[in-house]
Design a protein around this motif. Structure first.
Motif, PDB file in Angstrom:
ATOM      1  N   GLY A 266       0.557  -1.334   0.043  1.00 23.13           N
ATOM      2  CA  GLY A 266       0.004   0.186  -0.166  1.00 23.13           C
ATOM      3  C   GLY A 266       0.732   1.248   0.143  1.00 23.13           C
ATOM      4  N   MET A 267       1.965   1.215  -0.537  1.00 24.59           N
ATOM      5  CA  MET A 267       2.789   1.992   0.002  1.00 24.59           C
ATOM      6  C   MET A 267       4.016   2.350  -2.026  1.00 24.59           C
ATOM      7  SD  MET A 267       3.362   4.085   2.433  1.00 24.59           S
ATOM      8  CE  MET A 267       4.673   3.218   3.797  1.00 24.59           C
ATOM      9  N   ILE A 268       4.068   3.928  -1.014  1.00 22.48           N
ATOM     10  CA  ILE A 268       4.902   4.040  -2.684  1.00 22.48           C
ATOM     11  C   ILE A 268       6.426   4.642  -2.036  1.00 22.48           C
ATOM     12  CG2 ILE A 268       6.036   5.171  -4.742  1.00 22.48           C
ATOM     13  CD1 ILE A 268       2.637   4.067  -5.760  1.00 22.48           C
ATOM     14  N   THR A 269       7.585   4.308  -2.286  1.00 17.30           N
ATOM     15  CA  THR A 269       8.568   4.871  -1.683  1.00 17.30           C
ATOM     16  C   THR A 269       9.597   5.553  -2.995  1.00 17.30           C
ATOM     17  OG1 THR A 269       8.115   3.508   0.285  1.00 17.30           O
ATOM     18  CG2 THR A 269       9.904   5.168   0.132  1.00 17.30           C
ATOM     19  N   LEU A 270       9.302   6.560  -2.973  1.00 19.11           N
ATOM     20  CA  LEU A 270      10.849   6.739  -4.082  1.00 19.11           C
ATOM     21  C   LEU A 270      11.486   7.466  -3.623  1.00 19.11           C
ATOM     22  CD1 LEU A 270       8.067   8.942  -6.128  1.00 19.11           C
ATOM     23  CD2 LEU A 270       8.808   6.082  -6.229  1.00 19.11           C
ATOM     24  N   ARG A 271      12.863   7.347  -3.707  1.00 21.01           N
ATOM     25  CA  ARG A 271      15.211   7.688  -2.831  1.00 21.01           C
ATOM     26  C   ARG A 271      14.958   8.271  -3.827  1.00 21.01           C
ATOM     27  NH1 ARG A 271      18.859   4.864   0.964  1.00 21.01           N
ATOM     28  NH2 ARG A 271      20.127   6.385   1.132  1.00 21.01           N
ATOM     29  N   LEU A 272      15.855   9.680  -3.722  1.00 25.77           N
ATOM     30  CA  LEU A 272      16.511  10.550  -4.898  1.00 25.77           C
ATOM     31  C   LEU A 272      17.678  11.280  -4.163  1.00 25.77           C
ATOM     32  CD1 LEU A 272      15.363  11.545  -7.486  1.00 25.77           C
ATOM     33  CD2 LEU A 272      14.795  13.022  -6.654  1.00 25.77           C
ATOM     34  N   LEU A 273      18.762  10.564  -5.077  1.00 24.30           N
ATOM     35  CA  LEU A 273      19.881  10.817  -4.490  1.00 24.30           C
ATOM     36  C   LEU A 273      19.801  11.755  -6.425  1.00 24.30           C
ATOM     37  CD1 LEU A 273      20.192   7.557  -3.462  1.00 24.30           C
ATOM     38  CD2 LEU A 273      22.587   9.186  -2.785  1.00 24.30           C
ATOM     39  N   LEU A 274      20.887  13.261  -5.582  1.00 20.24           N
ATOM     40  CA  LEU A 274      21.122  13.980  -6.563  1.00 20.24           C
ATOM     41  C   LEU A 274      22.678  14.443  -6.509  1.00 20.24           C
ATOM     42  CD1 LEU A 274      17.761  16.968  -6.527  1.00 20.24           C
ATOM     43  CD2 LEU A 274      17.888  14.749  -8.104  1.00 20.24           C
ATOM     44  N   ASP A 275      23.278  15.233  -6.983  1.00 20.33           N
ATOM     45  CA  ASP A 275      24.725  15.291  -6.753  1.00 20.33           C
ATOM     46  C   ASP A 275      25.037  16.143  -8.306  1.00 20.33           C
ATOM     47  OD1 ASP A 275      27.828  15.780  -6.763  1.00 20.33           O
ATOM     48  OD2 ASP A 275      28.364  14.219  -6.644  1.00 20.33           O
ATOM     49  N   LYS A 276      24.647  17.749  -8.313  1.00 20.03           N
ATOM     50  CA  LYS A 276      24.159  18.683  -8.969  1.00 20.03           C
ATOM     51  C   LYS A 276      23.618  18.490 -10.468  1.00 20.03           C
ATOM     52  CE  LYS A 276      29.118  20.093  -6.456  1.00 20.03           C
ATOM     53  NZ  LYS A 276      30.278  20.344  -7.480  1.00 20.03           N
ATOM     54  N   TYR A 277      24.699  17.564 -11.564  1.00 23.78           N
ATOM     55  CA  TYR A 277      23.433  16.582 -12.518  1.00 23.78           C
ATOM     56  C   TYR A 277      23.258  16.179 -12.862  1.00 23.78           C
ATOM     57  CZ  TYR A 277      26.646  21.392 -12.835  1.00 23.78           C
ATOM     58  OH  TYR A 277      27.705  22.362 -12.780  1.00 23.78           O
ATOM     59  N   SER A 278      22.531  15.149 -11.547  1.00 23.41           N
ATOM     60  CA  SER A 278      22.293  14.055 -11.796  1.00 23.41           C
ATOM     61  C   SER A 278      21.181  13.518 -11.403  1.00 23.41           C
ATOM     62  CB  SER A 278      23.617  12.711 -11.791  1.00 23.41           C
ATOM     63  OG  SER A 278      24.369  12.566 -10.563  1.00 23.41           O
ATOM     64  N   ALA A 279      20.484  12.406 -11.398  1.00 23.90           N
ATOM     65  CA  ALA A 279      19.582  12.318  -9.934  1.00 23.90           C
ATOM     66  C   ALA A 279      19.319  10.950 -10.555  1.00 23.90           C
ATOM     67  CB  ALA A 279      17.964  13.059 -10.838  1.00 23.90           C
ATOM     68  N   GLU A 280      19.506   9.626  -9.566  1.00 19.37           N
ATOM     69  CA  GLU A 280      19.457   9.152  -9.703  1.00 19.37           C
ATOM     70  C   GLU A 280      18.126   8.363  -8.194  1.00 19.37           C
ATOM     71  OE1 GLU A 280      23.704   7.104  -9.295  1.00 19.37           O
ATOM     72  OE2 GLU A 280      23.673   8.823  -8.669  1.00 19.37           O
TER      73      GLU A 280
END
Ligand code: FRU
Length: 492
Positions: free
Chosen positions: A436-450
């Motif tokens: 029942g859950m959506i988890t989004l973990r986002l790592l940013l480092d200036k010019y990228s998004a993972e």
């Protein structure tokens, strides 16, 4: 070691790397000291360090005669620059030292095995690559190529196989035998993985064909990796000329991972297949086993189809992904950012049940170097059908992730990130809630998004060259929504 070409590269990178403005360098992702990089090479453990080499052309921000650049780390986050390791300075590798791998040998030496490339004009007037495998031995900084190179020649591959595409050896050791898995093409023109074995890394013989593409997953298979994970055997390849297939594979250069078993002759028995990463920029991953037994993967955070996206007025081009821990969940290989990133958290901003209405900004939540987790509990959000996170944003630019809860999709778009060419700017992936859950973990480092979806069930890695001033993050939903949001600044 001290060839003129290598010396020249070492001096050039030392001097020119100082000219690279700090703003152009990511904070915790590997780039070249100066110039171009592509595939990670030789990702391995040697004398208490993790080493990473890479395909490297220091003299421009474009691909050119391949050298191997070199960095090392103890924690996968802080990297120490080392001098370039090898240059294309021999007759047999004069057109490039292509991808390969490294190994700590029991006698204390570090082995590098790479593809040595010579370009020749054939009798039909066409210039072709001749690719063979060569070795160099070293001490972690300096490497000596051997007299007998190339040690795995095209004369050793099956008669009907292709003599031109034969590359990217991945070495591993078991007992007193060193193995090397190399990408090649079968008679049908599609990928075939050949396994060679040796006792001294000089004399090699063909042991077996590990797997064949049979024109099923792309054509040529580049950069193979073959290892055990939680009792299963994993085979990773980077196919060229993939066709889109269901929600799993996108067209072009892809990455395919097979879960299966290893037969007693080392050939592979497939059980399931998946993509490695769904982003626009991910290719040629390599793995190692960390000292504490984790399987860690790193990849080139770029793709051949999007290379011209770069602003080539910069002094560096190309970067690696953040290294990731692999694990298996419900038969699928998942990825988590290496846990060492947690040692670099600065300020933390935490919101429980944050109310998202229209376009919402939350105090403290902004920036371009950070680790943010957004949790959507669907039982608390029954009325909404769309939820969006915008990053790298200002009046002019935005890059976003849009969840469509009816379609069960997540769309990534960097169309408005300052791209000035008609390259791939969007991807859409299928997404299922977990309990029942959506988890989004986002790592940013200036010019990228993972992005790591539901604890790394799916990942989506992309470069975003938006100017750094665009550092806002906003949230939007089509109806009033509640989300748990935690953002950690990353301070290196
Ligand atoms: C993959 C690849 C490899 C090759 C290298 C050349 O990205 O094409 O197959 O060894 O890049 O730089």
């Amino acid at each position: 070691m001290s060839s003129e070409l290598l010396q020249k590269a070492r001096e050039y990178e030392k001097k020119e790397s100082q000219q690279v403005p700090e703003a152009q360098r990511p904070a915790y992702h590997v780039t070249a000291p100066v110039g171009w990089i592509n595939d990670p090479n030789g990702f391995s453990r040697y004398r208490n360090w993790y080493h990473l080499f890479y395909q490297y052309h220091p003299y421009s921000t474009h691909w050119g005669p391949m050298h191997w650049g070199h960095v090392r780390t103890r924690d996968f986050i802080k990297w120490e620059q080392l001098p370039a390791a090898i240059a294309p300075d021999e007759e047999y590798d004069k057109d490039g030292c292509f991808s390969g791998s490294a190994l700590a040998l029991p006698d204390g030496r570090q082995l590098l095995m790479y593809t040595s490339v010579v370009r020749k004009e054939d009798s039909d007037g066409i210039v072709r690559d001749y690719q063979q495998q060569s070795v160099a031995f070293g001490d972690g900084t300096d490497y000596e190529k051997v007299e007998k190179n190339p040690v795995i020649s095209t004369g050793m591959i099956p008669q009907k196989n292709d003599k031109h595409d034969f590359r990217d050896p991945k070495v591993f050791i078991e007992g007193d035998t060193v193995f090397s898995l190399v990408g090649n093409r079968s008679e049908d023109g599609s990928g075939e993985l050949l396994l060679f074995e040796s006792k001294d890394c000089i004399d090699w013989k063909l042991k077996t064909v590990v797997d064949r593409c049979n024109n099923e997953y792309g054509r040529m298979w580049e950069c193979p990796d073959y290892f055990e994970l939680e009792g299963k055997q994993i085979l990773i390849v980077s196919p060229q000329e993939m066709k889109a297939d269901g929600g799993e594979f996108h067209p072009g250069n892809g990455t395919v991972l097979f879960v299966g078993e290893r037969n007693s002759d080392y050939s592979f028995k497939r059980e399931s297949v998946q993509t490695v990463d769904f982003g626009t920029d991910f290719y040629a991953p390599q793995t190692l086993e960390s000292e504490d037994g984790r399987r860690i993967m790193i990849a080139w955070m770029q793709n051949w189809d999007t290379c011209n996206y770069a602003n080539h007025t910069r002094k560096i081009y190309g970067q690696m992904t953040l290294p990731r821990e692999l694990f298996i969940k419900n038969g699928r290989v998942c990825q988590r950012p290496v846990r060492e990133i947690e040692n670099y958290y600065g300020n933390i901003y935490n919101y429980k049940d944050a109310v998202i209405e229209n376009e919402t900004k939350l105090d403290g939540i902004k920036g371009r170097v950070l680790d943010m987790t957004v949790k959507l509990d669907l039982t608390k959000n029954e009325s909404i059908s769309c939820f969006r996170i915008d990053i790298c944003k200002n009046e002019k630019y935005t890059t976003y992730f849009l969840l469509d809860l009816n379609k069960k999709t997540l769309k990534f778009s960097r169309e408005k990130s300052g791209v000035y060419q008609d390259i791939i700017t969007t991807r859409e992936i299928e997404i299922q809630p977990e309990n029942g859950m959506i988890t989004l973990r986002l790592l940013l480092d200036k010019y990228s998004a993972e992005l790591f979806v539901n604890d790394g069930e799916k990942t989506l890695s992309s470069v975003v060259y938006t100017e750094l001033e665009a550092d806002e993050i906003t949230f939007w939903a089509d109806k009033k929504a509640f989300a748990d949001i935690e953002m950690k600044e990353i301070k290196i």
